[in-house]
Design a protein around this motif. Structure first.
Motif, PDB file in Angstrom:
ATOM      1  N   SER A 162      35.359  35.530  43.309  1.00  0.00           N
ATOM      2  CA  SER A 162      36.696  36.103  43.461  1.00  0.00           C
ATOM      3  C   SER A 162      37.130  36.667  42.117  1.00  0.00           C
ATOM      4  CB  SER A 162      37.693  35.038  43.942  1.00  0.00           C
ATOM      5  OG  SER A 162      37.921  34.086  42.919  1.00  0.00           O
ATOM      6  N   PHE A 163      38.398  37.009  41.995  1.00  0.00           N
ATOM      7  CA  PHE A 163      38.913  37.542  40.742  1.00  0.00           C
ATOM      8  C   PHE A 163      39.414  36.439  39.811  1.00  0.00           C
ATOM      9  CE2 PHE A 163      38.639  41.244  43.312  1.00  0.00           C
ATOM     10  CZ  PHE A 163      38.438  42.286  42.426  1.00  0.00           C
ATOM     11  N   TYR A 164      39.055  35.208  40.150  1.00  0.00           N
ATOM     12  CA  TYR A 164      39.311  34.074  39.260  1.00  0.00           C
ATOM     13  C   TYR A 164      37.992  33.653  38.653  1.00  0.00           C
ATOM     14  CZ  TYR A 164      43.814  33.881  41.565  1.00  0.00           C
ATOM     15  OH  TYR A 164      45.037  34.208  42.067  1.00  0.00           O
ATOM     16  N   SER A 165      37.865  33.783  37.345  1.00  0.00           N
ATOM     17  CA  SER A 165      36.601  33.506  36.682  1.00  0.00           C
ATOM     18  C   SER A 165      36.355  32.009  36.565  1.00  0.00           C
ATOM     19  CB  SER A 165      36.594  34.149  35.289  1.00  0.00           C
ATOM     20  OG  SER A 165      37.615  33.589  34.494  1.00  0.00           O
ATOM     21  N   LYS A 166      35.203  31.656  35.981  1.00  0.00           N
ATOM     22  CA  LYS A 166      34.823  30.251  35.868  1.00  0.00           C
ATOM     23  C   LYS A 166      35.670  29.508  34.842  1.00  0.00           C
ATOM     24  CE  LYS A 166      29.991  31.010  37.153  1.00  0.00           C
ATOM     25  NZ  LYS A 166      28.573  30.888  36.715  1.00  0.00           N
ATOM     26  N   GLU A 167      36.320  30.253  33.947  1.00  0.00           N
ATOM     27  CA  GLU A 167      37.144  29.595  32.948  1.00  0.00           C
ATOM     28  C   GLU A 167      38.407  29.030  33.606  1.00  0.00           C
ATOM     29  OE1 GLU A 167      36.035  32.742  32.567  1.00  0.00           O
ATOM     30  OE2 GLU A 167      34.442  32.376  31.100  1.00  0.00           O
ATOM     31  N   THR A 168      39.327  28.585  32.801  1.00  0.00           N
ATOM     32  CA  THR A 168      40.552  28.028  33.350  1.00  0.00           C
ATOM     33  C   THR A 168      41.325  29.107  34.094  1.00  0.00           C
ATOM     34  OG1 THR A 168      41.834  28.541  31.359  1.00  0.00           O
ATOM     35  CG2 THR A 168      40.717  26.424  31.413  1.00  0.00           C
ATOM     36  N   THR A 169      42.157  28.674  35.041  1.00  0.00           N
ATOM     37  CA  THR A 169      42.934  29.621  35.836  1.00  0.00           C
ATOM     38  C   THR A 169      43.798  30.500  34.946  1.00  0.00           C
ATOM     39  OG1 THR A 169      42.989  28.047  37.651  1.00  0.00           O
ATOM     40  CG2 THR A 169      44.597  29.825  37.710  1.00  0.00           C
ATOM     41  N   HIS A 170      44.357  29.902  33.883  1.00  0.00           N
ATOM     42  CA  HIS A 170      45.247  30.657  32.994  1.00  0.00           C
ATOM     43  C   HIS A 170      44.503  31.824  32.350  1.00  0.00           C
ATOM     44  CE1 HIS A 170      48.585  31.438  30.294  1.00  0.00           C
ATOM     45  NE2 HIS A 170      47.750  31.364  29.266  1.00  0.00           N
ATOM     46  N   ARG A 171      43.282  31.552  31.837  1.00  0.00           N
ATOM     47  CA  ARG A 171      42.504  32.619  31.229  1.00  0.00           C
ATOM     48  C   ARG A 171      42.158  33.692  32.249  1.00  0.00           C
ATOM     49  NH1 ARG A 171      37.926  29.748  27.391  1.00  0.00           N
ATOM     50  NH2 ARG A 171      39.328  28.854  25.836  1.00  0.00           N
ATOM     51  N   SER A 172      41.819  33.258  33.448  1.00  0.00           N
ATOM     52  CA  SER A 172      41.438  34.195  34.485  1.00  0.00           C
ATOM     53  C   SER A 172      42.604  35.110  34.842  1.00  0.00           C
ATOM     54  CB  SER A 172      40.949  33.440  35.722  1.00  0.00           C
ATOM     55  OG  SER A 172      40.545  34.328  36.710  1.00  0.00           O
ATOM     56  N   LEU A 173      43.785  34.537  34.947  1.00  0.00           N
ATOM     57  CA  LEU A 173      44.963  35.329  35.252  1.00  0.00           C
ATOM     58  C   LEU A 173      45.263  36.313  34.133  1.00  0.00           C
ATOM     59  CD1 LEU A 173      47.287  32.624  36.836  1.00  0.00           C
ATOM     60  CD2 LEU A 173      46.051  34.440  38.010  1.00  0.00           C
ATOM     61  N   ASP A 174      45.021  35.906  32.901  1.00  0.00           N
ATOM     62  CA  ASP A 174      45.222  36.816  31.779  1.00  0.00           C
ATOM     63  C   ASP A 174      44.269  38.000  31.854  1.00  0.00           C
ATOM     64  OD1 ASP A 174      47.326  35.560  30.616  1.00  0.00           O
ATOM     65  OD2 ASP A 174      46.161  34.448  29.138  1.00  0.00           O
ATOM     66  N   LYS A 175      43.039  37.734  32.287  1.00  0.00           N
ATOM     67  CA  LYS A 175      42.063  38.821  32.426  1.00  0.00           C
ATOM     68  C   LYS A 175      42.530  39.816  33.489  1.00  0.00           C
ATOM     69  CE  LYS A 175      37.210  39.774  33.497  1.00  0.00           C
ATOM     70  NZ  LYS A 175      35.890  39.205  33.876  1.00  0.00           N
ATOM     71  N   LEU A 176      43.022  39.294  34.600  1.00  0.00           N
ATOM     72  CA  LEU A 176      43.521  40.166  35.663  1.00  0.00           C
ATOM     73  C   LEU A 176      44.736  40.949  35.190  1.00  0.00           C
ATOM     74  CD1 LEU A 176      43.304  41.027  38.653  1.00  0.00           C
ATOM     75  CD2 LEU A 176      44.834  39.124  39.201  1.00  0.00           C
ATOM     76  N   ARG A 177      45.612  40.291  34.438  1.00  0.00           N
ATOM     77  CA  ARG A 177      46.811  40.954  33.916  1.00  0.00           C
ATOM     78  C   ARG A 177      46.436  42.126  33.003  1.00  0.00           C
ATOM     79  NH1 ARG A 177      51.709  38.265  32.408  1.00  0.00           N
ATOM     80  NH2 ARG A 177      50.562  36.297  32.551  1.00  0.00           N
ATOM     81  N   LEU A 178      45.484  41.884  32.087  1.00  0.00           N
ATOM     82  CA  LEU A 178      45.087  42.934  31.150  1.00  0.00           C
ATOM     83  C   LEU A 178      44.327  44.051  31.849  1.00  0.00           C
ATOM     84  CD1 LEU A 178      43.942  40.745  28.115  1.00  0.00           C
ATOM     85  CD2 LEU A 178      45.992  42.159  28.271  1.00  0.00           C
ATOM     86  N   TRP A 179      43.634  43.719  32.941  1.00  0.00           N
ATOM     87  CA  TRP A 179      42.903  44.741  33.692  1.00  0.00           C
ATOM     88  C   TRP A 179      43.872  45.712  34.357  1.00  0.00           C
ATOM     89  CZ3 TRP A 179      40.830  44.775  39.196  1.00  0.00           C
ATOM     90  CH2 TRP A 179      39.784  45.695  39.345  1.00  0.00           C
ATOM     91  N   VAL A 180      44.912  45.163  34.945  1.00  0.00           N
ATOM     92  CA  VAL A 180      45.880  45.987  35.672  1.00  0.00           C
ATOM     93  C   VAL A 180      46.893  46.634  34.729  1.00  0.00           C
ATOM     94  CG1 VAL A 180      47.687  45.941  37.435  1.00  0.00           C
ATOM     95  CG2 VAL A 180      45.607  44.598  37.751  1.00  0.00           C
ATOM     96  N   ASP A 181      47.282  45.915  33.700  1.00  0.00           N
ATOM     97  CA  ASP A 181      48.329  46.406  32.791  1.00  0.00           C
ATOM     98  C   ASP A 181      47.886  46.197  31.342  1.00  0.00           C
ATOM     99  OD1 ASP A 181      50.782  47.303  31.811  1.00  0.00           O
ATOM    100  OD2 ASP A 181      51.661  45.290  31.893  1.00  0.00           O
ATOM    101  N   PRO A 182      46.951  47.015  30.848  1.00  0.00           N
ATOM    102  CA  PRO A 182      46.416  46.803  29.486  1.00  0.00           C
ATOM    103  C   PRO A 182      47.456  46.949  28.386  1.00  0.00           C
ATOM    104  CG  PRO A 182      45.675  48.911  30.388  1.00  0.00           C
ATOM    105  CD  PRO A 182      46.327  48.166  31.513  1.00  0.00           C
TER     106      PRO A 182
END
Length: 296
Positions: A162-182
């Motif tokens: 999914s779009f949640y990586s293996k790292e912590t949920t917080h890090r994964s959400l940050d990755k999604l945030r930066l992907w959509v809104d760099p």
């Protein structure tokens, strides 16, 4: 200094395999699906901002966009229920006094919001069969039957991507945030990012669904029975030769005669979705920007 380029290429590649593509998806196709998904997420965000103060996005604004499609809303409700049950089980494992089946368990803000906008009760009515979900499960079942134990485990891993990586949920959400809104111009609340991740997952799923339907159209010829539910997955994609002819079959194809989804098949999906079809009653007006968004 430019921010590092964010990519979900590896996650999308796994998801595509889990949804029915080849074991090794075409790299160009994966990049195209990633580009389409990102564009659609950004369109969803801009649409959601119309229902907020223009800078902050909570989960409610994004969920509100699904209000015209009861089937997708029901699917999202099941997602919330599964997520809630998972948290309850985790809490039970750490606290033996916790009751999993407690009817007074908090529903969560998003579930309460859906109940408020569900004036007819059709969103919360989960008794109807989800045909799209059923077809995906049928496809996954047919694929799993064609795999040995090792490849089946890989397929299960792909199904969990999914779009949640293996790292912590917080890090994964940050990755999604930066992907959509760099440029970090929008303030996403955690629940908003959770809904956005769900939308992204459903977008990839529907693109693959439609790509396989495009492929089915090219193979069915003039036989009207080819469109019957299940016939494509059992007759066209999976034939008996796969199990008996080779002692060491090529699992990069997932099953015999199945090649990776091509760029042209994805482009055909987008052509069909974005081009107004003959007979559509839009009375000559411009179609809304959201009419081609897969997630809603």
């Amino acid at each position: 200094m430019e921010p590092p380029k964010i990519s979900f290429y590896s996650e999308i590649s796994l998801m595509m395999f889990g949804f029915g593509d080849s074991h090794t998806p075409n790299p160009e196709t994966v990049s195209l699906v990633e580009s389409i998904t990102l564009k659609q997420l950004r369109t969803l965000v801009q649409e959601a901002l119309k229902y907020s103060d223009g800078k902050n996005i909570k989960g409610e604004e994004l969920v509100f966009l699904m209000r015209h499609n009861k089937h997708k809303m029901r699917r999202f409700i099941k997602y919330l229920m599964n997520k809630q049950n998972k948290l309850a089980i985790q809490k039970m494992q750490t606290n033996l006094a916790f009751e999993v089946d407690g009817s007074d368990r908090p529903k969560g803000d998003l579930m309460e919001f859906i109940e408020r906008i569900d004036e007819t009760g059709e969103f919360m009515d989960l008794s109807e069969v989800d045909e799209v979900k059923f077809q995906r499960q049928l496809r996954a079942d047919r694929i799993s039957q064609a795999l040995d134990e090792k490849k089946y485990l890989e397929f299960c891993k792909a199904r969990c991507a999914s779009f949640y990586s293996k790292e912590t949920t917080h890090r994964s959400l940050d990755k999604l945030r930066l992907w959509v809104d760099p440029k970090k111009e929008i303030n996403f609340q955690p629940e908003g990012l959770d809904v956005l991740g769900y939308y992204a997952y459903q977008t990839v799923a529907e693109i693959i669904d439609y790509a396989l339907l495009v492929r089915m159209d090219t193979k069915c010829g003039t036989d009207p029975l080819k469109h019957l539910a299940g016939s494509y997955y059992t007759a066209t994609m999976f034939n008996g030769k796969h199990h008996f002819e080779n002692g060491n079959p090529d699992y990069t194809k997932v099953h015999n005669s199945q090649h990776a989804i091509s760029v042209n098949e994805i482009k055909e999906v987008m052509r069909r979705v974005t081009t107004p079809q003959a007979g559509r009653l839009n009375f000559g007006g411009k179609l809304p920007e959201t009419h081609f968004l897969f997630a809603i």
